[in-house]
Design an enzyme around this catalytic site. Structure first.
Site, mmCIF file in Angstrom:
data_model
loop_
_atom_site.group_PDB
_atom_site.id
_atom_site.type_symbol
_atom_site.label_atom_id
_atom_site.label_comp_id
_atom_site.label_asym_id
_atom_site.label_seq_id
_atom_site.Cartn_x
_atom_site.Cartn_y
_atom_site.Cartn_z
ATOM 1 N N PRO A 11 -19.656 -24.127 -22.564
ATOM 2 C CA PRO A 11 -18.536 -23.664 -23.371
ATOM 3 C C PRO A 11 -17.238 -23.474 -22.615
ATOM 4 O O PRO A 11 -17.225 -22.938 -21.498
ATOM 5 C CB PRO A 11 -19.012 -22.310 -23.910
ATOM 6 C CG PRO A 11 -20.475 -22.352 -23.829
ATOM 7 C CD PRO A 11 -20.846 -23.296 -22.721
ATOM 8 N N ASN A 12 -16.186 -23.917 -23.264
ATOM 9 C CA ASN A 12 -14.782 -23.725 -22.851
ATOM 10 C C ASN A 12 -14.353 -24.623 -21.699
ATOM 11 O O ASN A 12 -13.158 -24.672 -21.380
ATOM 12 C CB ASN A 12 -14.504 -22.246 -22.513
ATOM 13 C CG ASN A 12 -14.659 -21.354 -23.727
ATOM 14 O OD1 ASN A 12 -14.132 -21.662 -24.797
ATOM 15 N ND2 ASN A 12 -15.413 -20.282 -23.605
ATOM 16 N N TYR A 24 -9.064 -21.680 -12.738
ATOM 17 C CA TYR A 24 -9.916 -22.862 -12.881
ATOM 18 C C TYR A 24 -9.285 -24.166 -12.365
ATOM 19 O O TYR A 24 -9.904 -25.208 -12.439
ATOM 20 C CB TYR A 24 -10.313 -23.027 -14.356
ATOM 21 C CG TYR A 24 -11.180 -21.883 -14.853
ATOM 22 C CD1 TYR A 24 -12.487 -21.735 -14.395
ATOM 23 C CD2 TYR A 24 -10.691 -20.929 -15.736
ATOM 24 C CE1 TYR A 24 -13.282 -20.678 -14.811
ATOM 25 C CE2 TYR A 24 -11.481 -19.863 -16.167
ATOM 26 C CZ TYR A 24 -12.773 -19.747 -15.698
ATOM 27 O OH TYR A 24 -13.562 -18.699 -16.109
ATOM 28 N N ASN A 75 -23.008 -26.884 -15.088
ATOM 29 C CA ASN A 75 -22.125 -25.717 -15.165
ATOM 30 C C ASN A 75 -22.239 -25.237 -16.606
ATOM 31 O O ASN A 75 -21.566 -25.767 -17.502
ATOM 32 C CB ASN A 75 -20.678 -26.072 -14.822
ATOM 33 C CG ASN A 75 -19.788 -24.832 -14.852
ATOM 34 O OD1 ASN A 75 -20.230 -23.747 -15.262
ATOM 35 N ND2 ASN A 75 -18.545 -24.987 -14.421
ATOM 36 N N ASP A 88 -35.307 -22.423 -20.160
ATOM 37 C CA ASP A 88 -36.579 -23.063 -20.524
ATOM 38 C C ASP A 88 -36.473 -24.590 -20.454
ATOM 39 O O ASP A 88 -37.390 -25.268 -19.980
ATOM 40 C CB ASP A 88 -37.007 -22.635 -21.932
ATOM 41 C CG ASP A 88 -37.517 -21.197 -21.973
ATOM 42 O OD1 ASP A 88 -37.824 -20.638 -20.906
ATOM 43 O OD2 ASP A 88 -37.603 -20.630 -23.083
ATOM 44 N N HIS A 101 -20.573 -23.637 -10.271
ATOM 45 C CA HIS A 101 -19.477 -22.897 -10.899
ATOM 46 C C HIS A 101 -18.191 -23.212 -10.167
ATOM 47 O O HIS A 101 -18.198 -23.368 -8.939
ATOM 48 C CB HIS A 101 -19.747 -21.394 -10.860
ATOM 49 C CG HIS A 101 -20.986 -21.031 -11.610
ATOM 50 N ND1 HIS A 101 -21.053 -21.043 -12.979
ATOM 51 C CD2 HIS A 101 -22.235 -20.730 -11.174
ATOM 52 C CE1 HIS A 101 -22.279 -20.737 -13.357
ATOM 53 N NE2 HIS A 101 -23.020 -20.556 -12.280
ATOM 54 N N ARG A 108 -16.425 -11.814 -9.284
ATOM 55 C CA ARG A 108 -15.862 -11.495 -10.606
ATOM 56 C C ARG A 108 -16.647 -10.344 -11.257
ATOM 57 O O ARG A 108 -17.353 -9.618 -10.577
ATOM 58 C CB ARG A 108 -15.860 -12.776 -11.465
ATOM 59 C CG ARG A 108 -15.015 -13.896 -10.824
ATOM 60 C CD ARG A 108 -14.952 -15.130 -11.687
ATOM 61 N NE ARG A 108 -14.275 -14.875 -12.953
ATOM 62 C CZ ARG A 108 -14.207 -15.777 -13.944
ATOM 63 N NH1 ARG A 108 -14.770 -16.978 -13.792
ATOM 64 N NH2 ARG A 108 -13.574 -15.495 -15.068
HETATM 65 O O1 CA2 Z 1 -16.730 -20.591 -12.731
HETATM 66 C C1 CA2 Z 1 -17.326 -21.267 -13.572
HETATM 67 O O2 CA2 Z 1 -17.453 -22.477 -13.495
HETATM 68 C C2 CA2 Z 1 -17.869 -20.565 -14.811
HETATM 69 O O3 CA2 Z 1 -19.093 -21.212 -15.166
HETATM 70 C C3 CA2 Z 1 -16.828 -20.765 -15.895
HETATM 71 C C4 CA2 Z 1 -17.169 -20.033 -17.194
HETATM 72 C C5 CA2 Z 1 -17.496 -18.570 -16.919
HETATM 73 O O4 CA2 Z 1 -17.913 -17.950 -18.119
HETATM 74 C C6 CA2 Z 1 -18.595 -18.433 -15.873
HETATM 75 O O5 CA2 Z 1 -18.823 -17.057 -15.646
HETATM 76 C C7 CA2 Z 1 -18.178 -19.097 -14.584
HETATM 77 C C8 CA2 Z 1 -15.986 -20.092 -18.143
HETATM 78 C C9 CA2 Z 1 -15.509 -21.471 -18.463
HETATM 79 C C10 CA2 Z 1 -14.149 -21.365 -19.028
HETATM 80 O O6 CA2 Z 1 -13.476 -22.547 -18.757
HETATM 81 C C11 CA2 Z 1 -12.132 -22.520 -18.900
HETATM 82 C C12 CA2 Z 1 -11.457 -23.524 -18.281
HETATM 83 C C13 CA2 Z 1 -10.082 -23.558 -18.336
HETATM 84 C C14 CA2 Z 1 -9.400 -22.595 -19.035
HETATM 85 C C15 CA2 Z 1 -10.085 -21.584 -19.678
HETATM 86 C C16 CA2 Z 1 -11.470 -21.554 -19.619
#
Ligand code: CA2
Length: 146
Positions: A11-12, A24, A75, A88, A101, A108
Site C-alpha cells: 500500500p501507498n 521516501y 516491501n 502465511d 524497506h 521510526r
Molecule cells: O520504509 C518502507 O519502505 C515502508 O515499508 C513504507 C511504508 C510504511 O508503512 C512502512 O512502515 C515502511 C509506507 C509506504 C508509503 O509510501 C509512500 C511513498 C511516497 C509517499 C507517501 C507514501
C-alpha cells in the site's frame, strides 16, 4: 530458461516520488521498476514487478511466485506490521525471500518495529532508500545463482 523473480510492493508505494520525498526519496515507482529491470537483466533474471494497495492482490501475487518464482523481494508497506495473511503466503514460498524497506523502520514509530514477515524472511534490508531494492536483487543473485 531465465529464472523469474518477483518484486512485490504494498500500500501507498504507488505514490513514491510524488509525496514526502524527504522520507521516501524522489524516485517514482515507474523509475524504480526500470532500475530494477536493468539490474535484473545484468543477472539474467526475468522480473515481475508488482504494486497493489489491496492485501488480497498481494497474496495472489505471492501465490504466482510459489508456482514459478525463483525468489521474492517484498516491501509490504504498512501491511508488514499487520498482515498474518502475507506471512502465511510467504511461508509457503520455499525459495529465498528478502524483506525490504525504503526507510529505517527501527528509527521510526514503535508500531513499525514489529514485522510479521521478518521471521520467514531470508534477510532484511531497510533504511537505504530505493537502493534497498537494488541491494536485494544482488542478495537474491547470491542466494539463487551461487
Ligand atoms: O520504509 C518502507 O519502505 C515502508 O515499508 C513504507 C511504508 C510504511 O508503512 C512502512 O512502515 C515502511 C509506507 C509506504 C508509503 O509510501 C509512500 C511513498 C511516497 C509517499 C507517501 C507514501
Amino acid at each position: 530458461m531465465q529464472k523469474k523473480i518477483y518484486i512485490i510492493n504494498g500500500p501507498n508505494l504507488n505514490l513514491l516520488g510524488s509525496r514526502e520525498p524527504e522520507k521516501y526519496g524522489k524516485t517514482s515507482l515507474k523509475d524504480l521498476e526500470s532500475l530494477c529491470f536493468d539490474r535484473c537483466k545484468i543477472h539474467g533474471f526475468e522480473l515481475n514487478f508488482f504494486q497493489s494497495n489491496i492485501e488480497g492482490l498481494l497474496i495472489d501475487e505471492i501465490h504466482k511466485a510459489i508456482n514459478d518464482g525463483a525468489g521474492i523481494i517484498i516491501n509490504a508497506g504498512a501491511l508488514t506490521h499487520t498482515s498474518i495473511g502475507i506471512l502465511d503466503a510467504l511461508n509457503m514460498f520455499k525459495g529465498p525471500k528478502i524483506e525490504i524497506h525504503i526507510t529505517n523502520v527501527y528509527a521510526r514509530e514503535s508500531f513499525r518495529h514489529k514485522s510479521y514477515i521478518s521471521p520467514v524472511a531470508s534477510g532484511i534490508i531497510a533504511g537505504l532508500g530505493v537502493n534497498s531494492y537494488l541491494l536485494a536483487i544482488e542478495a537474491l543473485q547470491n542466494l539463487i545463482n551461487d
